[in-house]
Design an enzyme around this catalytic site. Structure first.
Site, short mmCIF file in Angstrom:
data_model
loop_
_atom_site.label_atom_id
_atom_site.label_comp_id
_atom_site.label_asym_id
_atom_site.label_seq_id
_atom_site.Cartn_x
_atom_site.Cartn_y
_atom_site.Cartn_z
N CYS A 201 50.76 66.68 -4.37
CA CYS A 201 50.82 68.05 -2.76
C CYS A 201 49.75 68.99 -2.07
O CYS A 201 50.11 69.50 -1.30
CB CYS A 201 52.11 67.75 -2.05
SG CYS A 201 53.24 65.82 -1.67
N HIS A 336 54.85 76.05 1.83
CA HIS A 336 54.91 74.29 1.27
C HIS A 336 56.10 73.89 2.07
O HIS A 336 55.32 72.85 2.94
CB HIS A 336 55.24 74.65 -0.09
CG HIS A 336 54.91 73.06 -0.42
ND1 HIS A 336 53.63 72.09 -0.25
CD2 HIS A 336 56.14 72.32 -1.11
CE1 HIS A 336 53.71 70.74 -1.09
NE2 HIS A 336 54.78 70.58 -1.32
N HIS A 376 56.06 65.80 5.34
CA HIS A 376 55.28 66.03 4.02
C HIS A 376 54.02 65.06 3.86
O HIS A 376 54.28 64.37 3.61
CB HIS A 376 56.10 66.45 3.08
CG HIS A 376 55.38 66.97 2.20
ND1 HIS A 376 54.04 67.02 1.55
CD2 HIS A 376 55.79 67.23 0.54
CE1 HIS A 376 54.30 67.58 0.78
NE2 HIS A 376 54.97 67.50 0.63
#
Length: 649
Positions: A201, A336, A376
């Protein structure tokens, strides 16, 4: 030579060498920290987002872009949830048209296109858009030192084609992650570094970090950087559901007390980067600059996939050092922020320990996350945050983070001046440019932090007094040097300017006309028709299906573009296909384009040109050929006009 004289000469030489060494070191240090300009951005994200303007509208309006699972991927959703899951349907953030692709402009056959991972297709489309948004013809970059740095990994798409006939020989390159970057370089003929990064990620921010370093080191002169994720299978949902890490409703509730897990999304985002000095020299519009970046690793944390707070603090401090900034020089952080009960408190505490200390009174660090809007998006998540913050800097606005009932109680918010963006905030900084950090942490343990800064152009006498709106970025409208005189031809109405468009097929041409019409409408009277004509003439690739729209003003241009988009016939729209039967128009430049001696120079080198020139000059009677040869009298219009005509014919 006496010893004293020898010593003096030696000391002078050493002093000169030291001075040169100091200059070289200063130059190297300056280049190591030179800001990197973001000159264009392109993206596709959930919520029907197809460009940065739409992404900004989505976050500024507080839109929740999560939705139902796609129905065209053959997913067995009944097997995706843990046995004790409640009755609510888990949703995600999807690019529903990820399967659509026009291979023709990229020189790809339909059979190979079907064997290609949709991630490669999206990267081809968004890279093309990024180049054109920067005012660069994608087909002009062949042989250039342009680098490609892409974050991504295999989507598992090829598994759906196993056993199918007709794809043999294409599946290897269609699925290989290395080809994500390599295919872009191959398609456009780019000869800078081509790197595919997989740090989960954090991939897109790591790719951006590598691009910045490559530009500063001179490995490339232009760089594409970003990331992509398309979920060809529902594995991410199934695995996280079984581990209890998936939010009950699929939403990322970043830093909220209600946080109950992550919510998956997909997308693609790319930024086009250039050294700031090069961007200014070449006249490229600078959207923002990258001041600094850093990457590190968690090492041995309390679990393979568990984040490490001290490592996150270190990567933030390293990025600040790389940028030459202090923590209180930064106004906001795009976090994040996955919405997990483990990850969010660790990230928040790292931010409180770094950015939250010793800040000026009334100037907290503002904290938010785009994951609350679009989920996400994995390898494309970090660059989504970059695009969001670049747009926020330009708008002077910090959007709110969604789904926050109250700030997470697991975080000691009193330990530093960090405030969660539960409400939209005006972004005003009176004495310096706006600045923001963007964080990304991968399940691999690789952390990345990027520092962005608002670009404030130094005023100059030659600069334009007004800026074009961000909504006109789709054509990068710059003032054209074209005349407002009508195009030559008796059937063209006077007082109108021709605006050219091209696309790979008629449907794409109509779609493009609609998009340009929207941009023209958004820009209003700020941009004349000649600006659109100039931008669409020499800053875009020329494809086979073409049209020219004739208009005298922006409102008329938008109207005629919509006629083209809707397939409505108009006397002010001419369309056709390159290579088909059509009349040829020849356009000559007017007086002022000539240089004394150019025609004579060509005639001296090329006998065929000399023969044709003699023939045309002979039609004017005696003397013209001699005037062209000698240059005497060319300052007079009576000779200059026929001489121009003769040379051009």
């Amino acid at each position: 030579m006496p010893d004293d004289d020898k010593l003096l000469a030696y000391l002078k030489r050493v002093t000169a060498d030291l001075h040169q060494t100091r200059q070289r070191l200063q130059k190297a240090e300056s280049e190591r920290r030179e800001p990197i300009a973001i000159i264009a951005m392109a993206c596709r994200y959930p919520g029907g987002v197809t460009n940065p303007d739409q992404l900004w509208d989505l976050v500024a309006d507080g839109v929740d872009a999560m939705g139902e699972f796609p129905t065209d991927r053959g997913w067995d959703t009944d097997r995706m949830y843990r046995p004790d899951a409640d009755a609510r349907a888990i949703e995600g953030g999807f690019v529903y048209d990820a399967g659509g692709f026009d291979p023709a402009p990229f020189g790809v056959s339909p059979r190979e296109a079907l064997a290609m991972d949709p991630q490669q297709r999206l990267l081809l489309e968004t890279s093309w858009e990024a180049f054109e948004r920067a005012g660069i013809n994608p087909r002009s970059l062949g042989g250039s030192r342009t680098g490609v740095f892409v974050g991504g990994n295999s989507s598992g798409y090829s598994a759906s084609l196993q056993g199918e006939q007709g794809y043999e020989g294409y599946l290897l390159t269609g699925e290989a992650p290395s080809v994500m970057s390599g295919r872009l370089s191959y398609t456009f003929g780019l000869e800078g570094p081509a790197v595919t990064v997989d740090t989960a990620c954090s991939s897109s921010l790591v790719a951006l970090h590598l691009a910045v370093r490559s530009l500063r080191d001179g490995e490339c002169s232009l760089a594409l950087a970003g990331g992509v994720t398309v979920m060809a299978s529902p594995m991410a949902f199934a695995e996280f559901s079984r581990q209890g890490g998936l939010a009950g409703d699929g939403r990322c509730k970043s830093f909220a007390e209600a946080a109950d897990g992550t919510g998956w999304g997909e997308g693609v985002g790319l930024v086009l980067l250039e050294r700031l000095s090069d961007a200014q020299r070449l006249g490229h519009r600078v959207l923002a600059v990258v001041r600094g970046s850093a990457v590190n690793q968690d090492g041995a944390s309390n679990g393979l996939t568990a984040p490490n707070g001290p490592s996150q603090q270190r990567v933030i401090r390293a990025a600040l050092d790389n940028a030459g900034l202090a923590a209180d020089d930064v106004d906001a952080v795009e976090a994040h922020g996955t919405g997990t009960t483990l990850g969010d408190p660790i990230e928040a505490q790292a931010l409180l320990a770094t950015y939250g200390q010793d800040r000026p009174e009334g100037r907290p660090l503002w904290l938010g996350s785009i994951k609350s809007n679009i989920g996400h998006t994995q390898s494309a998540s970090g660059v989504a945050g970059v695009i969001k913050m670049v747009m926020a800097m330009r708008a002077g606005l910090l959007p709110r983070t969604l789904h926050v009932d109250r700030p997470a109680e697991r975080v000691d918010w009193s330990s530093g001046a960090v405030r969660l963006l539960t409400e939209q905030q005006q972004w005003t900084v009176p004495d310096r440019p706006r600045r923001a950090g963007v964080s990304a942490f991968g399940v691999s343990g690789t952390n990345a932090h990027i520092l962005l800064e608002q670009f404030i152009e130094e005023p100059s006498e030659s600069s334009e007094s007004s800026e074009s709106s961000e909504s006109s970025e789709s054509t990068e409208s710059t003032e054209s040097t074209e005349s407002t005189e009508p195009v030559a031809g008796s059937d063209v109405p006077t007082g109108r300017t021709g605006v050219p468009l091209s696309a790979a097929d008629p449907e794409a041409l109509r779609s493009f006309a609609a998009a340009v019409a929207d941009s023209v409408t958004a820009a209003g009277d700020d941009l004349p028709v000649t600006a659109w004509a100039g931008a669409l003439t020499d800053r875009r690739a020329l494809l086979d299906h073409r049209a020219v729209v004739l208009a005298a003003g922006p409102h008329e241009l938008a109207k005629e573009l919509r006629a083209l988009a809707d397939g409505v016939e108009s006397p002010f729209v001419v369309s056709g296909e390159a290579g088909s039967d059509a009349r040829l128009g020849v356009v000559f430049t007017g007086q002022g384009a000539q240089r004394v001696g150019m025609g004579a120079g060509l005639a001296a080198v090329f006998p065929v040109f000399a023969e044709a020139l003699d023939e045309v000059c002979g039609l004017f009677g005696s003397g013209l050929r001699e005037v062209i040869e000698s240059g005497v009298g060319l300052e007079r219009t009576g000779w200059a006009q026929p001489a121009l005509f003769a040379v051009e014919v």
